[in-house]
Each structure stands twice: as C-alpha cells, then as structure tokens.
Design an enzyme around this catalytic site. Sequence first.
Site, short mmCIF file in Angstrom:
data_model
loop_
_atom_site.label_atom_id
_atom_site.label_comp_id
_atom_site.label_asym_id
_atom_site.label_seq_id
_atom_site.Cartn_x
_atom_site.Cartn_y
_atom_site.Cartn_z
N SER A 10 -35.82 15.37 -22.42
CA SER A 10 -36.32 14.42 -20.83
C SER A 10 -35.26 13.45 -20.68
O SER A 10 -34.96 12.80 -19.22
CB SER A 10 -37.61 14.38 -21.28
OG SER A 10 -37.35 13.21 -21.62
N LYS A 44 -35.07 3.72 -19.74
CA LYS A 44 -35.30 4.67 -19.22
C LYS A 44 -36.99 4.87 -18.33
O LYS A 44 -37.84 3.72 -18.61
CB LYS A 44 -36.12 6.22 -20.44
CG LYS A 44 -36.02 7.27 -20.08
CD LYS A 44 -36.60 8.49 -21.14
CE LYS A 44 -36.89 9.90 -20.98
NZ LYS A 44 -37.22 10.05 -21.81
N SER A 64 -37.08 14.99 -26.74
CA SER A 64 -36.25 14.77 -25.05
C SER A 64 -35.01 13.46 -26.23
O SER A 64 -34.37 12.99 -24.72
CB SER A 64 -36.99 13.45 -25.01
OG SER A 64 -37.75 14.81 -24.22
#
Length: 496
Positions: A159, A79, A183
């Site tokens: 997210s 990420k 998330s």
Amino acid sequence: MSDLNTLTLAQARDALRKGETTSVALTEACLAAIEGAGALNAFVHKTPELALERAKAADERLQGREEAPKMCGLPIGIKDLFCTKGVPSQAASRILEGFKPEYESTVSQQLADAGAVMLGKLNMDEFAMGSSNETSCYGNAVNPWRRGNDDAALTPGGSSGGSAAAVAADLCLAATGTDTGGSIRQPAAFVGITGIKPTYGRCSRWGIVAFASSLDQAGPMTKDVRDAAIMLEAMCGHDPKDSTSAELAVPDFEAMLTGDIRGKVIGIPREYRMDGMPEEIEALWQQGTEMLRAAGAEIRDISLPHTKYALPTYYVIAPAEASSNLARYDGVRYGHRAKLAQGDGITEMYEKTRAEGFGHEVQRRVMVGTYVLSAGFYDAYYNRARKVRSLIKKDFEDVFAAGVDAILTPATPSAAFGLGEMTDADPVQMYLNDVFTVTVNLAGLPGVSVPAGLDKQGLPLGLQLIGRPWEEGDLLNTAYALEQAAGFVAKPSKWW
C-alpha cells in the site's frame, strides 16, 4: 552541490555537517522536484511552508553547540496513514475527507523531534488495503520506472506506493511506510529502493490509522541500506501510549553496518519455490544465494512447512481485524457524512456514509472480516486461522533455534505490473503479490527488501531477508552485504 534531492540521507547528513549545504537548500530542491512530478501523483498533500520553517529551525540547530541528531535537516515524506497535527490525514479514503488531526503520531513526532523536515503526505492504498495503490481516493500513484520501450504506466506497488514512487524519483530523501502484509517491502522491490519492516512492537503504532492491529508496523523506505539504518533508529523507541510497543533500548543500527557476514548462516526455504514463478525471480534468488556465500556466509536449505497456509491465514485475520477497526468510521464526529433524505434516521446515516465513504476493496475486506467473525463461522475460519498463525510462527522459531541467522527469499513474485492490468482479475490474483511477505507479519519478524537486479524489460527486482526478532541491526548488516555484492545503482529514466 547539484541536484541535492538525489542525495542519500547519509550523503545529505554529511554535507550538512561539513557546511557544504543547508537544510533549506535541500528542502527547496525537494519541493521543486515535487512540483515537477505531478504525473507521479506521489504527494497528495504538500506542506511547503511548514517544511521551510522546519528546515530553518534545523539549520539553526545544526549550527548550535550540541550535536544534532542524524536526521536533523533531512527532508522526508510521510505516508497518509500517519496522523499529522493540523495536516490532512485521510488514509487515502473519502470517509476521512477533511480530517485534520489535533495530535501527531508517535513516529512522525519522533522524526520531527530528530529534526527531520516533513515535505507533505504521500499517496497509498485506501486504509493500506491493496498491493497496487489503485484503491486510493486520490487516484493511483505511478511508478517512475517504465518497461523497456513501453510507455504504459506501472504500479509502484502498495500500500505504500506513494512513498515508494517519491523516494525512487528523488522527490524526497526518504519516506515513512507501513507494512501489514508486505506494504513496505513489495513497493520497495517494485521501484528499486530499500524498505524494512521492523519487528512487531519496535515502532509505535499510536497515531497510525489502524488496518490490522496485530500485523501493522511502521518502517522506513530509503535509497539504500545505510539510510534505512539511519531512519529506523529515529523511528524506534518505547511508547507508553502503545501497549504493544517494546520496552527495549534502540541500538545505533548504522554502526552495525560492517558488511562482514562471515560465519553467518543463511536459510533458503524450499517452500518459497512456487509453481509458475518467473525464471528471472528464480535466477535472481540463486544469484543472491551465491553472493552471500561468496561474502562468507554458510548457506543452508531449510523448511518452513506451514508457508502454503500463510496467504489464506492472512486474508482471514487481516480483514477480521479491519472490520473491527473500521467500525469507528460512521460520519458522526469527523470525516465524510452522507446527505440524508427526509425521514432517514441514524441507521440510514451509517449505511449511506459508509457506502459512499469506503471504496470497493475496503468494503470487500470489511465484509470478509465480518463474515469470518460471525457466530456460525468464527471457529471454522477465524479461530482456525489464529491456530495456523501460531504454527507459522513456530516454523520460524524452530529454524532460528537451529542456528539460522537470516532467511533469503524473493521479495515479490514478479516485477511491477501495469496499472489497470489486474482490475478485472479475481481479487486473489492481486492478493498473491503478498505471497512472500505475509509470513513475516504473521510471525512478527523483521524483514527487509533490497534491490538486487533488473528483469529483461529493465524493471527492478528485489530480494527479501528475514531476521530474528529484535535483531534489525544484524539483519541490516546482512542486507548491506547483499547490497554491496549486488551493486544495484540503476535509476529510472525521467519521463515525468
């Protein structure tokens, strides 16, 4: 072996050990899949040369005399919130444009040390603030799933939307995510994969761009529960550079996956039955309950009385911490700096840089956070939210003290929604996506999302299990039993 990128971590690990494939072959298969999946916008920075270099090193290590770690040679995505040395790390924000860290986050370093192969950086909501991946400066990632006969693009959640989309579309074998209010678990549910948020302090936060420091936690996003156990073990461990990192031994989580949950007590919280909850979510929750009962668990109705205050509490504490954390981005030492007019001074530079660099959602949360921390409202909002947070934590402590081993809830209040569907809605509508997940972060507990079925439009739905602190192994075993019973094997039809 065909379609190497579709393997799970466990399958690929076993194939590598048997000499049936190589890390280079696995990596090349994933890189080819990434090249063909531009429409998903999951990978925002690709590192093919670095990946192949690491894959070659992993192959040599696997042929060596010493036993290689479980993750050795396995290609994964990272990420964009994790700092990766020499590789752009922007947290999907314009304000960090061009930022290439001189250091590596502890978690990504541990994965590299274990021999994992980084394929590149994954899309996400800006500074991890969002539930749909629509706040990213790179544009939104797209869910590989589609509704029945509808071609409308859907959100992969947020997210960690890029991580979710990449794993579900077989662009990588697994990916890192971070979870501040859901998330990891919400996107995992939206794309039909497994995602675990470990206990706060289990994984180091050092080198991860901070959103809300008392809530943030890294975790794996994988194709199944066994893979989550394998990857989590490599991500955990004490880190002296993070004062909140727990000094605890890391167990072999995979060895704890027996699937035997006879005698375990599973709590069903009555407060999670919400008004207006879709019947399909309610039905899936009931099915999950029956699956665990059939596997030998005892089902017990429980109460978590302060649940109704969780969302407002979270949306006071998280923005308050974010406004403090994001004060460091000013355009002076790194990242984006606004062009200044003649006569502009340091104040104008800060104002213009932050106005240009931060997106609307980040600006909204910084303003909310600054407001609740201001002199006149600190007690009315922030201190009150901290008190309610301790009550939410005590609710869980009381339930676990009464003998409950894990708690079963829905993971999300709906299946994935369309991109742009909530653009004009009240921001609170978007925040409601976190309604089942924020309590876990506020209480610092481990939580895992497991795909358990499809809705009538053919979209995946997930169930969430919440465990006792530091008992991720036990939680993953319960998740494994649920996964076996649910038998979820659906994959998105390739349209990209």
